[in-house]
Structure formats: C-alpha cells, structure tokens
Write a protein that holds these residues in place. Structure first.
Motif, PDB file in Angstrom:
ATOM      1  N   UNK A 119      -1.859  14.981 -10.583  1.00 37.32           N
ATOM      2  CA  UNK A 119      -1.337  13.823 -10.245  1.00 37.32           C
ATOM      3  C   UNK A 119      -1.450  12.720 -11.658  1.00 37.32           C
ATOM      4  N   UNK A 120      -2.241  12.688 -12.072  1.00 37.62           N
ATOM      5  CA  UNK A 120      -2.963  11.790 -13.436  1.00 37.62           C
ATOM      6  C   UNK A 120      -1.278  12.388 -14.419  1.00 37.62           C
ATOM      7  N   UNK A 176       8.393  10.628  -9.595  1.00 41.56           N
ATOM      8  CA  UNK A 176       8.707  10.854  -8.694  1.00 41.56           C
ATOM      9  C   UNK A 176       9.305   9.473  -7.721  1.00 41.56           C
ATOM     10  N   UNK A 177       7.705   8.712  -7.063  1.00 41.64           N
ATOM     11  CA  UNK A 177       8.168   7.717  -6.224  1.00 41.64           C
ATOM     12  C   UNK A 177       8.864   6.867  -7.797  1.00 41.64           C
ATOM     13  N   UNK A 229       5.722   5.233 -13.157  1.00 43.52           N
ATOM     14  CA  UNK A 229       7.640   4.934 -12.570  1.00 43.52           C
ATOM     15  C   UNK A 229       8.293   6.085 -12.942  1.00 43.52           C
ATOM     16  N   UNK A 230       9.600   6.995 -12.078  1.00 43.38           N
ATOM     17  CA  UNK A 230       9.883   7.572 -12.634  1.00 43.38           C
ATOM     18  C   UNK A 230      11.055   7.182 -13.371  1.00 43.38           C
ATOM     19  N   UNK A 231      11.721   8.154 -14.192  1.00 43.66           N
ATOM     20  CA  UNK A 231      12.597   8.273 -15.014  1.00 43.66           C
ATOM     21  C   UNK A 231      13.960   7.272 -14.792  1.00 43.66           C
ATOM     22  N   UNK A 232      14.837   7.038 -13.731  1.00 42.21           N
ATOM     23  CA  UNK A 232      15.408   6.804 -13.524  1.00 42.21           C
ATOM     24  C   UNK A 232      15.276   5.139 -12.933  1.00 42.21           C
TER      25      UNK A 232
END
Length: 417
Positions: free
Chosen positions: A10-11, A16-17, A147-150
């Motif tokens: 995950x690192x 995504x969250x 942090x997700x891109x959006x």
C-alpha cells in the motif's frame, strides 16, 4: 496454470480512499507549527537580531544568514525525502523522520536566540534549516502518499494555508505578546512541538516491507537526485515554474520590513509589517481553498497556475510606481490573492507529474529545491537590484519580470490539463 499475482504494498500504490476531515486538520496543524517556526524568524526575528548585531551592514548580513540556511535546505530536503522513501519501520516511512525532526528543529530554533554574533546566528539557522527541511520532506509526501488525485486540490490548499497562517500567528506573537529575542524564539519552538506532534501519533503511515526496499548502492542513491527533464519534461517544467514564481515571491517579501523603514518611512515599521502581512494573508484565505476546490471540480490546473502568477506580477508592479503606505497595502492584498491560489493548485499539479511512487518524497524534495534555492538567490539578486537598479523600485520590477517568466513555464506541461 494459474498465474500468481504479486500485489504492490500500500505504501507504493496510488491512494484511492478519500482522507477525512480529521486527517486534513492534523496535517494543517502540523504545517502551521512548521511554517510558524520556519518563516517567523525570517520575516521578523532574524532581521531584528541581525540589525542589533550589525546595524550598519544589516542588509548584507541578513542575506548571508538566510542564504546560508537556504543552501542547506537545497541538500536537506531531497536527502531526507530519499531516506524516508527507503525507511523500513513498523511506524511507517515518514513518521519516524517527522518525530525526530520536530524535536531537533525546536531545539535548533531556540539555539538561534542565544547567539551573540552573525556567524553564530548563521550556523544555528543552518541547523534549523536542516531539521525543518527533513520535516517538510515527510509532510509534503503525505499528500501523494494518502490523498487521491481528485481530492488533492482541496487537501493541498489546507496543507498550504499554514505557510501564511503560521507566520501570521508567529508575527503576532513576537511583535505583540513576546517581543524579547530569547523568549520569542522559545515560544516558537514550543508551539512547533505542540502543533506538529499530534499528526505523528494520530494518523496512519503505511510501512514499507523490507523486501520492497530497493537494493542499496551509493551510485544509485546519488543518481536518484537527478530527474532527467528529457525523460520527464513535465516534471522539469513544473520545477522551473515553481523556481521562478518563488524567486519573484521571495524578492517581493524578504525586504518588506526594510522597505517600510527606508522607502515608505512608516512611523512604526513593526506594526506596519504586521498589517501588511495580515492583508497578504487575507488575500490568500480568499483564494486558496476556493481555488483548490474549483481546480478539483474542473480537473484543470495549468490555467489557474498561469493566471495567479500573472496576478502576483501585477501586485509587485504597484509599488514600482507608488512607494506609499496605501500602495504597499494594495500590493499585499493583490499578492495574497494570487499566491493563495498558486499555493494550492501548483502543489496539486506537482503531485501529478511525479515520476514514480517509490520516490515520492525524494522527487518532492527535488521540487522543493525550487522553494529553497530562491531563498539563496533572492537576497543576492534583490541586494544587487536595490544597489544598482534604482533601489526598491528596481527590485520590485525585476521580481515582476521573474514571476511572469514563471507563469509561462507552466504552458508546455502536457500530462496535466
């Protein structure tokens, strides 16, 4: 025959969250402590301290002190970013470095206050830069890590606002509540620890499995500090844009206290400086979060970075033509409006042009050289402009030109709209 699928840890994956309000708040508080300790000395305490130690040579002495510290930051930021990228710990990759740099940074900040020579101030300020740049590297990497891109426009805004809120709080403290040099530095050190530590203890930092850490070699480690702009041109243009805009910004803001004293002849420069800073901060508050949110919603970054850089150049031009108190206030407001949107949107843009997830902190450290290198150059460039290009008018005009060049550097970026 079934093919085995090896999942990345995950690192090293794109998040995504969406992060929650508590995570954003803790990151913002940590950054407030960081920038309060970083910029309050630069804007108030170091100029005062240097002026007491060397009244006749204060301009040159201050440029040497801030330049020496910034030179350390050029190396420290990518170095500690690279080390955190490779760190294997059950507490995560970033948090161990953040924890140590908070404590060491607070101690170094206080040591500055005890110095009785310009050389001593410079050496201790270099130590401050070493420690707090380690902290900057890990906190900056937290955004692309989690942090997700959006969501990065809004989160980058809340992570960037402390660059203004922190110094504003710090300036209020050291000009109104604690005005003596030693207690003022001590207060900044204590606030740094109090605001920054909760992020370390209350947020998650994904650990890097030992088997996912790349094999060590000095050649590979040192080579990693160069990102080939031919292979990653968008990264290169983003670096140039950041460097030029920040160079212009530092030139505009570094000598405001002296400008109020020597050119505007404001009767109480300390209070005037606080008022200008508050005006600048108010402009940032208006545009920073709103700009990040609109940028997220539209999925566009470049047009915002271009436009707000133009606004900053216009702000600098105001005091080229009018060196008065009202003009200085207007400059503070216009610069704040432009810089607020720049802080959030440019940082979000940069996280989208990073070459590889495994090197996020190191690559962001290289980007952050575009923040620190101008601190080295701005005093020298501004000093030359003040001396040989018509005083403060020449300096502010040159700052506007540099910022305009930065605006156009974002145009060639292709991978981000």
């Amino acid at each position: 025959m079934t093919e085995l699928r090896v999942e990345r840890p995950s690192a090293l994956t794109e998040p995504r969250a969406r992060v929650g309000k508590l995570w954003i708040a803790l990151l913002s508080l940590s950054n407030i402590g960081l920038w309060l300790a970083f910029l309050t000395p630069v804007e108030v305490l170091l100029p005062k301290q240097v002026a007491l130690l060397d009244p006749t040579g204060k301009v040159v002495a201050l440029s040497w002190v801030t330049g020496a510290g910034a030179a350390v930051s050029i190396v420290a930021n990518p170095l500690f970013g690279a080390l955190s990228d490779r760190t294997v710990s059950r507490f995560g990759r970033r948090h161990p470095w953040t924890f140590c740099s908070i404590l060491a940074g607070a101690a170094a900040v206080f040591l500055v206050s005890l110095q009785t020579s310009v050389l001593g101030v410079a050496l201790c300020w270099m130590a401050v830069q070493l420690c707090l740049n380690a902290m900057t590297a890990t906190l900056t990497a937290a955004v692309p890590d989690r942090v997700p891109t959006e969501q990065r426009g809004v989160v980058s805004a809340w992570a960037s606002l402390p660059q203004v809120i922190g110094p504003l709080i710090g300036i209020a403290i050291v000009t109104v509540l604690v005005t003596a040099i030693v207690p003022a530095y001590g207060a900044l050190a204590l606030i740094l620890v109090a605001l920054a530590m909760p992020f370390v203890f209350l947020t998650k930092d994904d650990p890097l499995p030992r088997e996912s850490r790349p094999a060590w070699s000095w050649r590979g480690f040192l080579a990693g500090f160069w990102v080939d702009p031919r292979a990653y041109p968008d990264f290169g243009w983003a670096w140039i844009c950041r460097f030029l805009v920040q160079l212009g910004n530092f030139m505009m803001t570094l000598y405001i206290l002296y400008f109020l004293t020597d050119a505007v002849h404001y009767p109480d420069p300390d209070t005037g400086f606080l008022i200008v800073t508050a005006t600048f901060s108010a402009g940032i508050l208006v545009t920073c979060v709103a700009g990040g949110a609109i940028s997220d919603r539209l999925g566009r970054r470049k047009i915002f970075v271009f436009g707000c850089s133009i606004v900053q150049a216009i702000g600098s031009l105001i005091v080229v033509f009018w060196q008065t108190w009202p003009a200085t206030l207007a400059t503070g407001a216009v610069l704040g409006l432009g810089f607020g949107m720049y802080l959030s949107v440019d940082q979000a843009l940069i996280t989208q042009v990073l070459p590889a997830a495994r090197d996020r902190a190191k690559d962001l450290g290289i980007i952050n050289i575009a923040n620190s290198a101008p601190q080295v150059l701005a005093p020298a460039v501004a000093g030359v402009a003040i001396t040989y290009l018509g005083g403060y008018r020449g300096m502010f005009l040159l700052a506007a030109v540099v910022t305009l060049l930065g605006a156009f550097a974002v145009v060639p970026i292709r991978s981000v709209k």
